[in-house]
Each structure stands twice: as C-alpha cells, then as structure tokens.
Design a protein around this motif. Structure first.
Motif, PDB file in Angstrom:
ATOM      1  N   PRO A 469       0.920  -1.287   0.046  1.00  0.00           N
ATOM      2  CA  PRO A 469      -0.027  -0.171   0.030  1.00  0.00           C
ATOM      3  C   PRO A 469       0.938   1.269  -0.082  1.00  0.00           C
ATOM      4  O   PRO A 469       0.458   2.303  -0.666  1.00  0.00           O
ATOM      5  N   ASP A 470       2.079   1.344   0.720  1.00  0.00           N
ATOM      6  CA  ASP A 470       2.881   2.423   0.692  1.00  0.00           C
ATOM      7  C   ASP A 470       3.370   2.732  -0.540  1.00  0.00           C
ATOM      8  O   ASP A 470       3.411   3.662  -1.064  1.00  0.00           O
ATOM      9  N   TYR A 471       3.961   1.701  -1.331  1.00  0.00           N
ATOM     10  CA  TYR A 471       4.435   1.956  -2.734  1.00  0.00           C
ATOM     11  C   TYR A 471       3.263   2.316  -3.664  1.00  0.00           C
ATOM     12  O   TYR A 471       3.429   3.098  -4.371  1.00  0.00           O
ATOM     13  N   VAL A 472       2.048   1.655  -3.801  1.00  0.00           N
ATOM     14  CA  VAL A 472       1.112   2.056  -4.440  1.00  0.00           C
ATOM     15  C   VAL A 472       0.602   3.395  -4.120  1.00  0.00           C
ATOM     16  O   VAL A 472       0.452   4.221  -5.035  1.00  0.00           O
ATOM     17  N   TYR A 473       0.622   3.920  -2.876  1.00  0.00           N
ATOM     18  CA  TYR A 473       0.403   5.269  -2.560  1.00  0.00           C
ATOM     19  C   TYR A 473       1.639   6.261  -3.398  1.00  0.00           C
ATOM     20  O   TYR A 473       0.966   7.377  -3.792  1.00  0.00           O
ATOM     21  N   ASN A 474       2.645   6.070  -3.275  1.00  0.00           N
ATOM     22  CA  ASN A 474       3.641   6.831  -3.767  1.00  0.00           C
ATOM     23  C   ASN A 474       3.476   6.909  -5.164  1.00  0.00           C
ATOM     24  O   ASN A 474       3.672   8.042  -5.819  1.00  0.00           O
ATOM     25  N   VAL A 475       3.448   5.826  -5.914  1.00  0.00           N
ATOM     26  CA  VAL A 475       3.438   5.741  -7.454  1.00  0.00           C
ATOM     27  C   VAL A 475       2.166   6.673  -7.703  1.00  0.00           C
ATOM     28  O   VAL A 475       2.083   7.154  -8.885  1.00  0.00           O
ATOM     29  N   GLN A 476       1.157   6.179  -7.240  1.00  0.00           N
ATOM     30  CA  GLN A 476      -0.226   6.806  -7.823  1.00  0.00           C
ATOM     31  C   GLN A 476       0.127   8.442  -7.541  1.00  0.00           C
ATOM     32  O   GLN A 476      -0.585   9.348  -8.183  1.00  0.00           O
ATOM     33  N   ARG A 477       0.748   8.749  -6.456  1.00  0.00           N
ATOM     34  CA  ARG A 477       0.789  10.379  -5.982  1.00  0.00           C
ATOM     35  C   ARG A 477       1.817  10.848  -7.145  1.00  0.00           C
ATOM     36  O   ARG A 477       1.520  12.019  -7.542  1.00  0.00           O
ATOM     37  N   LEU A 478       2.721  10.149  -7.535  1.00  0.00           N
ATOM     38  CA  LEU A 478       3.505  10.899  -8.633  1.00  0.00           C
ATOM     39  C   LEU A 478       3.023  10.856  -9.991  1.00  0.00           C
ATOM     40  O   LEU A 478       3.150  11.771 -10.673  1.00  0.00           O
ATOM     41  N   LEU A 479       1.835  10.165 -10.028  1.00  0.00           N
ATOM     42  CA  LEU A 479       1.036  10.181 -11.439  1.00  0.00           C
ATOM     43  C   LEU A 479       0.149  11.229 -11.106  1.00  0.00           C
ATOM     44  O   LEU A 479      -0.316  12.066 -12.144  1.00  0.00           O
ATOM     45  N   ARG A 480      -0.312  11.635  -9.936  1.00  0.00           N
ATOM     46  CA  ARG A 480      -1.382  12.905  -9.732  1.00  0.00           C
ATOM     47  C   ARG A 480      -0.445  14.060 -10.056  1.00  0.00           C
ATOM     48  O   ARG A 480      -0.974  14.994 -10.256  1.00  0.00           O
ATOM     49  N   LYS A 481       0.904  13.954  -9.656  1.00  0.00           N
ATOM     50  CA  LYS A 481       1.900  15.205  -9.869  1.00  0.00           C
ATOM     51  C   LYS A 481       1.979  15.393 -11.284  1.00  0.00           C
ATOM     52  O   LYS A 481       1.951  16.710 -11.808  1.00  0.00           O
ATOM     53  N   PHE A 482       2.012  14.356 -12.171  1.00  0.00           N
ATOM     54  CA  PHE A 482       2.281  14.620 -13.443  1.00  0.00           C
ATOM     55  C   PHE A 482       0.864  15.017 -14.242  1.00  0.00           C
ATOM     56  O   PHE A 482       0.906  15.881 -15.183  1.00  0.00           O
ATOM     57  N   THR A 483      -0.195  14.601 -13.647  1.00  0.00           N
ATOM     58  CA  THR A 483      -1.348  15.377 -13.994  1.00  0.00           C
ATOM     59  C   THR A 483      -1.546  16.697 -13.982  1.00  0.00           C
ATOM     60  O   THR A 483      -1.913  17.539 -14.529  1.00  0.00           O
ATOM     61  N   THR A 484      -1.008  16.961 -12.596  1.00  0.00           N
ATOM     62  CA  THR A 484      -1.106  18.531 -12.281  1.00  0.00           C
ATOM     63  C   THR A 484      -0.120  19.191 -13.266  1.00  0.00           C
ATOM     64  O   THR A 484      -0.481  20.438 -13.452  1.00  0.00           O
ATOM     65  N   ALA A 485       0.883  18.526 -13.848  1.00  0.00           N
ATOM     66  CA  ALA A 485       1.797  19.415 -14.571  1.00  0.00           C
ATOM     67  C   ALA A 485       0.957  19.897 -15.904  1.00  0.00           C
ATOM     68  O   ALA A 485       1.630  20.973 -16.564  1.00  0.00           O
ATOM     69  N   LYS A 486       0.050  19.476 -16.268  1.00  0.00           N
ATOM     70  CA  LYS A 486      -0.839  19.665 -17.595  1.00  0.00           C
ATOM     71  C   LYS A 486      -1.178  21.145 -17.599  1.00  0.00           C
ATOM     72  O   LYS A 486      -0.867  21.711 -18.647  1.00  0.00           O
ATOM     73  N   ASP A 487      -1.562  21.566 -16.471  1.00  0.00           N
ATOM     74  CA  ASP A 487      -2.102  22.995 -16.391  1.00  0.00           C
ATOM     75  C   ASP A 487      -0.652  23.961 -16.160  1.00  0.00           C
ATOM     76  O   ASP A 487      -0.972  25.113 -16.378  1.00  0.00           O
ATOM     77  N   LEU A 488       0.350  23.399 -15.901  1.00  0.00           N
ATOM     78  CA  LEU A 488       1.459  24.433 -15.626  1.00  0.00           C
ATOM     79  C   LEU A 488       2.482  24.479 -16.767  1.00  0.00           C
ATOM     80  O   LEU A 488       3.423  25.364 -16.972  1.00  0.00           O
ATOM     81  N   VAL A 489       2.527  23.582 -17.681  1.00  0.00           N
ATOM     82  CA  VAL A 489       3.427  23.516 -18.746  1.00  0.00           C
ATOM     83  C   VAL A 489       3.114  24.423 -19.883  1.00  0.00           C
ATOM     84  O   VAL A 489       1.697  24.838 -19.894  1.00  0.00           O
ATOM     85  N   PRO A 490       3.870  24.901 -20.860  1.00  0.00           N
ATOM     86  CA  PRO A 490       3.616  25.773 -21.923  1.00  0.00           C
ATOM     87  C   PRO A 490       2.349  25.112 -22.633  1.00  0.00           C
ATOM     88  O   PRO A 490       2.657  23.675 -22.895  1.00  0.00           O
ATOM     89  N   GLN A 491       1.553  25.653 -22.931  1.00  0.00           N
ATOM     90  CA  GLN A 491       0.154  25.187 -23.670  1.00  0.00           C
ATOM     91  C   GLN A 491       0.499  25.361 -25.147  1.00  0.00           C
ATOM     92  O   GLN A 491       1.084  25.892 -25.840  1.00  0.00           O
ATOM     93  N   PRO A 492      -0.202  24.290 -25.862  1.00  0.00           N
ATOM     94  CA  PRO A 492      -0.293  24.016 -27.310  1.00  0.00           C
ATOM     95  C   PRO A 492      -0.896  25.233 -28.133  1.00  0.00           C
ATOM     96  O   PRO A 492      -1.399  26.306 -27.477  1.00  0.00           O
ATOM     97  N   ILE A 493      -0.176  25.432 -29.365  1.00  0.00           N
ATOM     98  CA  ILE A 493      -0.643  26.972 -30.042  1.00  0.00           C
ATOM     99  C   ILE A 493      -1.384  26.188 -31.340  1.00  0.00           C
ATOM    100  O   ILE A 493      -0.789  25.452 -31.959  1.00  0.00           O
ATOM    101  N   ALA A 494      -2.556  26.608 -31.363  1.00  0.00           N
ATOM    102  CA  ALA A 494      -3.438  26.027 -32.487  1.00  0.00           C
ATOM    103  C   ALA A 494      -3.468  27.169 -33.730  1.00  0.00           C
ATOM    104  O   ALA A 494      -3.478  28.260 -33.118  1.00  0.00           O
ATOM    105  N   ARG A 495      -3.500  26.656 -34.856  1.00  0.00           N
ATOM    106  CA  ARG A 495      -3.597  27.565 -35.878  1.00  0.00           C
ATOM    107  C   ARG A 495      -4.788  27.201 -36.777  1.00  0.00           C
ATOM    108  O   ARG A 495      -4.606  25.902 -37.585  1.00  0.00           O
ATOM    109  N   PRO A 496      -5.883  27.601 -36.815  1.00  0.00           N
ATOM    110  CA  PRO A 496      -7.011  26.747 -37.718  1.00  0.00           C
ATOM    111  C   PRO A 496      -6.862  27.517 -39.088  1.00  0.00           C
ATOM    112  O   PRO A 496      -6.248  28.492 -39.491  1.00  0.00           O
ATOM    113  N   ALA A 497      -7.427  26.468 -40.051  1.00  0.00           N
ATOM    114  CA  ALA A 497      -7.280  26.811 -41.506  1.00  0.00           C
ATOM    115  C   ALA A 497      -8.411  27.811 -41.786  1.00  0.00           C
ATOM    116  O   ALA A 497      -9.455  28.234 -40.983  1.00  0.00           O
TER     117      ALA A 497
END
Length: 616
Positions: A469-497
């Motif tokens: 359970p301690d191992y699962v807690y930590n690796v799942q928490r690291l995955l939540r951290k990775f998900t948190t990064a989605k909103d912190l990193v530079p966002q994509p730039i779209a160019r519509p036709a």
C-alpha cells in the motif's frame, strides 16, 4: 558558362550553399556573408552542416535569404559555392535547374564536370591569393574573404556593410583588419572587372528584420538558466550541447559575480563523465539550489539511473537535452528529434517525466527559465528538449524579455517558523490532492522537518517501507503530480485553417519553421489544414480535443519511430490509424517541401480511394 534553361531570377528569396573543408577557416567568412545580408534588413536563416571528425572533412554552410521571413529549410540550392573537390559531384546535383555554380577556376575543368542547365561562374581565387600573399596559411584563409568579396558584387551586397562587420570583428587587431579588407577588395575588384553583374539573384535593402535578434539556441538556453535562477551547472562535454554550458559560464562571469566582494555566486563543474555531472546536479537540487545539466542523447543514456533517483526521491533538477542523431554514437553533428521516448520514460519502472519543446532560441530562453521553476514546483526532473538545429545554428527570433519584478516560485517548501508552530510535515504526504508534497531545505530546523532521501519505497513520512500500500500510494501520487503538470507547462498553440477541414497536423520543436511554410504551400494547392504545435508533455486536454475534432491527423517529426505519435497513442488511447506519421530522419533539418509533398500525397491518395469506393 551559360545555362540551357533560363537562369533563376529572384530578389531576397534564394538559397546559397557553401561547400568547404573543415579547418580551412571558411566558417567566419561564411558567417560574415550571412550577417552582411542581415544588416541590409533582409532576414537570413543559416545552418552549419559538418562532420563529427572535424579536420579535413567536408563542411557545408547553407544560407536561406528570405525577405518573406521563412526560416526553415526550403530544400534545393540556387547558388552553390563549390570549394571542396571531394564533394563536387554531390554539390552540383543539389543546384536547382537554372541555378548558379560559383567555383575557383584557377585550374580549368572539363565541360563534363558541369551541368548544362546551370550558370557557371568561375573566379581564379587561388591565382588571386597566390599573387597577393606569400604565406601559405594566409593564402588559404584569405581565399575565403576573397570569395565573399566576389559574391558581394555578384549578388549586389553592399561592400560597406561587410567592411563595417570586419571592422567590428577586428577593431583591436589593426593588422588583421587591414588584411581582411584588402582580401575583400581583391574579390570585389576582380568581379567588377571581369563578370557580368549582378546575376539573376539579388539582395536588395529591406526593412524586414524588425527588432528580432540573431542568436543560437544553446546561448539562449544558457541565458534563460541565468535569469531563471540557476546557480549550479554540472556537465560533461558532448556535441552538440557543450556550448550551452560554456555560454552559461560566460554569462555568469558577467552577471553572477558579487560587485562588492568579487566572489562568484555560482558553481560550474565540468565533471569526469555524464554520470558524475547528473549526480552533482541531483545533490545540488536536494540542497535547495536551482541546478541543471546540459547534454545529448548518449549522456541521457548514462544519466538514467540518477534521473530515476531524482524522480523517486522527488528532487528538482533541469536537464537540457540538445538532441542529435542516434542511437549509440549515431550522428553527433546531425539533428533529430529522437530522444522523446528515452526522456519521457527515463529510468526503469513506471516513470513519466515532464518535457518542454522549444521551437526557437526565444523559447529556449523562456523554457529553460520555466523548467527551473517547474522543477521546484513539481519537485521532479524537467527536460528541455531542444536539438542541434536550434542549439548550434543562429536564428532570427523575437527578443528576450524578463520582468524584473518576477519572483521565483520555489514551490512547497516548509519553513522553520511553520515547523515550530506545529505544522504537520510528511515529506511525501499529499496534503491537497495535486500530488506535490512539502519539502524542507537542509538545516531548516534543528530538530524538525528532517527526513531520509530514498530511492527506495517509503511511506508518506519518508520512513523506509516495502509495504504494498505504501508503494502504490507513492507511485499513484507521482502520477497525480504528472497530471497537475498539464496545467503548468506551456500550452499548445493552434492555428485553424481558413475553412472547415477534416485534416489536422500536430508538430513540435524545430519542425516549426518548415511547417509554417509547408502550410502556405498546401494552401496554394487548395489543401486546408488545421495545425497544433505541442509545446510540452504531459499533453494538456486541448490536444485530445484537437485530435477528436478531425478525421485524420498528420504527426510531423524528425525520427524513425514516430515517437511523438507513439506518446499520443499511449496517453489518449487514439486509434493508430487516425494518426498518420510524417517522418524525416536523415540528420538534416526537415524542409517545407518534404512536409507539403508528404501531406499532399497522402490526402490525394485518400481522396482517390474514396472516389474509387464511390464508383464501385
């Protein structure tokens, strides 16, 4: 020699390629040529192409003159300056029909060595230099300046601009200044007296550069690290990243020395190998310093174990990866985007790392500073994924800006006062659901806030544990951290036709300049294409939305295995058939022609199949 087809005629829109020999002193002369055109207000996009075994082997310098602002490789050569007999045949093949060949005709060549669809311009460079100089080395070095002088007349480049550039370069060396000016005039005078001028290619003064700056990506990334607060750099020399660490040292010597005491406020360690360098960075990050290393693919391979330690122990570090051709030693002086997998999942076990994808030196500056900030906020390794094309070539880009009021965000750091007040501290305790725990700097408090840093599994309070359970807690928490990064990193730039289209394209990094031009080419062929430039991994949700909105997506990248496409499939569960790879990986930068032809042919084939099905 006149061509059998009409000579190309173009103003401020052509490609010149210099074919030289490494060690001949041509690099500075070729750069002088490019900068002179830039000083006339005309954008240029130069690229060095050279072998990793330097002395005596072929080298090329390609200059795209482009008032329209296209900074990617176009493909094809309009004027070849052929100074290397070893590569003569291959160099001649690259010239566009109606193009021009400039060469040293001191030694006559038979007609069979030329093409009948190009214009040949011979200038006796060796004879000119032999008559003017007695020293063999001077004859070789000044031959390069002589051909710059000759080309300046043929292309109508202002000689005064070149003289000023030479003056700036040798202002403290009057003897070299005079001799370079003399060599320049030798070339100009010869062409004035013997050649029809100007030829069909011309440089005309313009005002198309604006406030943009001319800088390479490695220097930009180094400056970004300075402004981003890095105080420690540990590295081991490796092509093509070495100049990043060297530039960081140069900037620190100007900007990071205490004006009162004269003491350095930075530490730079050239370690004995890549393993030691990343170890220094991990140790510095653990101690609270903002620290980074700069390397390339083989270095990443060696650093992987320490990267895994930093990920598991949650230590902030920044890694600037200037990608080159691989695997193994591969092509050290060629460019690729082929380290995506190796960095995204670096280390064994379940790991996912944050990657930033700058498109030019401007973003190298911004993203390097951002990486240091993200490393602190997320307490994890952050990769800046540049490559040789961006890192080692000078590029026009937007000027750098820095808000002097900007404060560094060190993330969740618990202070002595908070500890003394009884605030609960669990080094790996997720207190608010974003996956990022609090940390303390060493010696924050004499008795509270201490913890063991472990690469092993542990519980939320940093106590050793192999409990499932301690191992699962930590690796799942690291995955939540990775998900948190989605909103912190530079966002994509779209160019519509300009119109509704079922087709989209996703691309990243140094592919961007060629992609921008390819879109214009496709539009002239009535092919509409929405595009999305991804700037980071993890991919924000907008990437999935873009994919869902189109029937077919072209994923353009510079590697064999479609690594960005693979990440998209893995992260979003996309039907692989929906993502069409457009892959270029011969070590040269991708061209607009390659992209537009590949996408255009794929769409045409799809339409043919659809028509055939309707008929049947």
């Amino acid at each position: 020699m006149k061509a059998s087809v009409p000579p190309i005629r173009a103003v401020n829109d052509f490609v010149v390629k210099f074919a030289n020999v490494n060690g001949s002193g041509s690099a500075s002369a070729n750069e002088l040529f490019a900068k002179a055109i830039l000083r006339m207000g005309v954008p240029v996009s130069p690229r060095n192409i050279f072998h990793s075994n330097i002395q005596g082997l072929p080298t090329w310098y390609e200059v795209r003159v482009t008032e329209s602002g296209h900074l990617g490789r176009r493909g094809g050569v309009d004027l070849m300056v052929a100074m290397n007999p070893q590569t003569w045949n291959a160099d001649i093949k690259e010239i566009e029909p109606g193009g021009y060949l400039f060469y040293d005709n001191s030694k006559p060549l038979p007609a069979s060595r030329f093409r009948d669809d190009i214009t040949v311009i011979g200038v006796p460079l060796t004879e000119i230099c032999n008559a003017a100089y007695s020293d063999p080395r001077q004859r070789q070095l000044f031959k390069n300046i002589v051909y710059v002088g000759a080309l300046s007349v043929l292309l109508d480049i202002d000689g005064a601009v070149i003289e000023k550039l030479i003056g700036e370069q040798y202002k403290s060396k009057p003897k070299l200044l005079d001799s370079n000016i003399q060599a320049l005039k030798l070339g100009r005078d010869y062409v004035h007296n013997s050649q029809p001028i100007p030829i069909g290619l011309r440089v005309r003064r313009a005002n198309a550069v604006g406030d943009r700056i001319f800088v390479d990506g490695n220097s930009a990334a180094a400056l970004g690290c300075v402004y981003g607060g890095a105080t420690v750099c540990a590295w081991y020399p490796i092509t093509p990243s070495s100049s990043c660490a060297e530039a960081f040292q140069s900037y620190c010597q100007k900007l990071r020395v205490d004006p009162v005491t004269g003491k350095n406020r930075y530490a730079i360690v050239q370690a004995e190998d890549e393993i030691a360098s990343i170890g220094v960075v991990v140790g510095a990050g653990w101690n609270g310093a903002r620290a980074f290393t700069t390397t390339s693919g083989p270095g990443i391979s060696l650093m992987t174990e320490f990267i895994g330690l930093a990920y598991m122990a949650e230590i902030p570090i920044t890694i600037i990866n200037v990608q080159r051709g691989g695997p193994s030693t591969g092509m050290p002086t060629r460019t690729q985007q082929a380290d995506i997998y190796s960095c995204a999942y670096a280390s064994h076990g379940d790991t996912k790392h944050v990657l930033l994808f700058p498109e030019d030196p401007h973003e190298c500056f911004e993203f390097s500073a951002a990486a240091l900030e993200l490393a602190d906020r997320l307490q994890t390794p952050i990769f800046v994924m540049t490559d040789l094309d961006i890192g080692m070539n000078q590029r026009l880009c937007a000027p750098f800006h820095w808000d002097e009021a900007r404060q560094y965000d060190r993330g969740k750091v618990m202070t002595a006062e908070e500890l003394e007040a009884g605030k609960e501290f669990g080094r790996y305790l997720d207190v608010d659901g974003d996956g990022v725990p609090f940390r303390t700097y060493p010696a924050t408090h004499p008795s509270k806030g201490g913890f063991f840093t472990r690469g092993t599994t542990k519980d939320a309070y940093a106590r050793y544990s192999e409990a499932g359970p301690d191992y699962v807690y930590n690796v799942q928490r690291l995955l939540r951290k990775f998900t948190t990064a989605k909103d912190l990193v530079p966002q994509p730039i779209a160019r519509p036709a300009g119109q509704t289209t079922p087709f989209g394209a996703i691309f990243f990094g140094s592919t961007s300049p060629a992609m921008a031009e390819a879109i214009e080419m496709l539009e002239t062929e009535h092919v509409a294409l929405d595009t999305l430039r991804v700037r980071a991994f993890p991919f924000p949700d907008s990437v999935a939305e873009f994919i869902a909105a189109h029937k077919q997506i072209f994923v353009v990248e510079q590697n064999r295995d479609a690594q960005l496409r693979g990440l998209l499939i893995n992260e979003f569960g996309v039907d692989p058939a929906k993502l069409v790879p457009v892959l270029h990986y011969d070590g040269t930068p991708i061209t607009a022609r390659f992209i537009s032809r590949a996408i255009g042919a794929s769409i045409a084939a799809r339409e043919e199949r659809a028509n055939a099905e309707n008929i049947s």
